[in-house]
Scaffold this motif. Structure first.
Motif, short mmCIF file in Angstrom:
data_model
loop_
_atom_site.label_atom_id
_atom_site.label_comp_id
_atom_site.label_asym_id
_atom_site.label_seq_id
_atom_site.Cartn_x
_atom_site.Cartn_y
_atom_site.Cartn_z
N TYR A 24 84.23 -66.70 42.00
CA TYR A 24 83.19 -66.35 42.97
C TYR A 24 82.27 -67.53 43.24
O TYR A 24 81.59 -68.04 42.34
N LYS A 25 82.27 -67.98 44.46
CA LYS A 25 81.40 -69.08 44.91
C LYS A 25 81.47 -70.31 44.02
O LYS A 25 80.48 -71.04 43.86
N LYS A 67 81.05 -60.99 33.96
CA LYS A 67 81.01 -62.17 34.82
C LYS A 67 80.79 -63.38 33.93
O LYS A 67 79.88 -63.40 33.11
N THR A 70 74.84 -56.92 36.55
CA THR A 70 74.31 -57.70 37.67
C THR A 70 75.33 -57.69 38.80
O THR A 70 76.47 -58.13 38.62
N PRO A 71 74.96 -57.16 39.96
CA PRO A 71 75.90 -57.21 41.09
C PRO A 71 76.24 -58.67 41.41
O PRO A 71 75.37 -59.55 41.29
N LYS A 72 77.46 -58.92 41.80
CA LYS A 72 77.83 -60.33 41.95
C LYS A 72 77.05 -61.03 43.05
O LYS A 72 76.80 -62.23 42.95
N ASP A 73 76.57 -60.27 44.06
CA ASP A 73 75.78 -60.95 45.09
C ASP A 73 74.37 -61.29 44.62
O ASP A 73 73.61 -61.91 45.34
N GLN A 74 74.04 -60.88 43.39
CA GLN A 74 72.74 -61.26 42.83
C GLN A 74 72.88 -62.34 41.76
O GLN A 74 71.90 -62.72 41.12
N GLU A 127 73.12 -66.00 40.32
CA GLU A 127 72.64 -67.29 40.78
C GLU A 127 73.80 -68.24 41.00
O GLU A 127 74.71 -68.32 40.18
N VAL A 128 73.75 -68.96 42.12
CA VAL A 128 74.78 -69.94 42.42
C VAL A 128 74.12 -71.28 42.69
O VAL A 128 73.25 -71.36 43.56
#
Ligand SMILES: [Zn+2]
Length: 75
Positions: free
Chosen positions: A26-27, A39, A60-64, A66-67
């Motif tokens: 993911y990202k 994750k 933690t939802p994956k869109d939250q 940190e990237v």
């Protein structure tokens, strides 16, 4: 960069025991297990594939996420 070969062979260390554990990269910052929801962060370009670290991010939802993953993600 995490190498393509590594991305393809990495599995969730818990789910792989049942012959599963495919991960979504993911990202370029996290490996997400769709089965258990753990994750795993990529820190300094190294995927941290520890169950107890993955546990921290289950809810933690994956869109939250940190990237890029913060260096403290595996603490
Ligand atoms: Zn899993």
């Amino acid at each position: 960069m995490v190498s393509k070969e590594l991305i393809e062979i990495l599995r969730c260390p818990d789910c792989v025991q049942n012959g599963k554990g495919e991960l979504e990269f993911y990202k370029e910052a996290w490996f997400v297990c769709a089965e258990c929801g753990r994750k795993y962060p990529v820190i300094d370009e190294i995927p941290v594939m520890l169950i107890e670290v993955g546990d921290k991010w289950v809810s933690t939802p994956k869109d939250q996420l940190e990237v890029p993953a913060p260096k403290t993600a595996a603490d």
